[in-house]
Design an enzyme around this catalytic site. Structure first.
Site, PDB file in Angstrom:
ATOM      1  N   HIS A 112       0.952  -1.066   0.071  1.00  0.00           N
ATOM      2  CA  HIS A 112       0.086   0.278   0.080  1.00  0.00           C
ATOM      3  C   HIS A 112       1.025   1.230  -0.035  1.00  0.00           C
ATOM      4  O   HIS A 112       1.833   1.423   0.707  1.00  0.00           O
ATOM      5  CB  HIS A 112      -0.968   0.159   1.210  1.00  0.00           C
ATOM      6  CG  HIS A 112      -2.052  -0.975   1.246  1.00  0.00           C
ATOM      7  ND1 HIS A 112      -3.103  -0.956   0.589  1.00  0.00           N
ATOM      8  CD2 HIS A 112      -1.843  -2.632   1.747  1.00  0.00           C
ATOM      9  CE1 HIS A 112      -3.805  -1.956   0.774  1.00  0.00           C
ATOM     10  NE2 HIS A 112      -3.056  -2.914   1.525  1.00  0.00           N
ATOM     11  N   LYS A 177      28.188 -12.254   1.208  1.00  0.00           N
ATOM     12  CA  LYS A 177      29.757 -12.714   0.508  1.00  0.00           C
ATOM     13  C   LYS A 177      29.024 -13.036  -1.085  1.00  0.00           C
ATOM     14  O   LYS A 177      27.852 -12.997  -1.399  1.00  0.00           O
ATOM     15  CB  LYS A 177      30.100 -14.123   0.989  1.00  0.00           C
ATOM     16  CG  LYS A 177      29.327 -15.142   1.029  1.00  0.00           C
ATOM     17  CD  LYS A 177      29.993 -16.356   1.578  1.00  0.00           C
ATOM     18  CE  LYS A 177      29.292 -17.554   1.816  1.00  0.00           C
ATOM     19  NZ  LYS A 177      29.810 -18.630   2.488  1.00  0.00           N
TER      20      LYS A 177
END
Length: 183
Positions: A112, A177
């Site tokens: 919304h 990573k």
């Protein structure tokens, strides 16, 4: 990808036939979908195709997987979606080839606009690339693109795009990573 914003004058965000289609799909999903034998994944694929999903090959979806609007889904080859996964696709969703979505994942394609006093609904897209693994309990938010080969850690909350071949985890999800793949 931007959210599709709905006009404030619109009472219903979809055309009338969409509501009928969703009603029928809901009944099928609560009955026939759950009864389809898991050893024959072609049955659930066939049901999705009947309801307009574009499926490019063999897929494995568990009986407790919930898809809100199958006619706005594109699912690649060799995709596995595990138990209790919710695909709440108010907008378009794409899942790339060789992707695994573990149990209890929530793909949320709607939100919304909180900057408006009437909180209008926004239908958003989600794109999940090829060779992605979304681990158990992750939440993928609206307008998120997950790059090819990425891994989303367990219980991660992903609200921004994920780079290809990266590993993200946490709430909010952050890159921890690069993904190294052994050939």
């Amino acid at each position: 990808m931007n959210a599709q914003r709905l006009d404030k004058t619109e009472r219903y965000p979809y055309p009338p036939n969409e509501y009928i289609r969703r009603l029928i799909w809901g009944a099928v999903q609560k009955t026939v979908w759950r009864l389809c034998w898991h050893k024959m994944p072609i049955l659930r694929s066939a049901l999705l195709r009947i309801f307009g999903a574009k499926i490019n090959g063999s897929i494995l979806l568990k009986g407790t997987t919930s898809i809100f609007r199958p006619h706005d889904c594109v699912i690649g080859r060799h995709v596995a979606v595990s138990d209790n996964t919710r695909i709440y696709n108010l907008g378009h969703i794409e899942i790339g080839d060789n992707t695994v979505i573990s149990q209890d994942v929530y793909l949320c394609g709607g939100t919304h606009d909180y900057t408006q006093s009437d909180l209008p609904l926004q239908r958003c897209s989600i794109r999940i690339g090829k060779g992605v693994w979304i681990c158990a309990g992750a939440f993928i938010g609206p307008n998120v693109n997950i790059g090819d080969g990425a891994v989303v850690g367990a219980r991660a909350v992903v609200m921004t795009d994920v780079e290809p071949m990266s590993v993200v985890a946490g709430n909010p999800a952050k890159k921890i990573k690069d993904r190294a793949v052994n050939a």
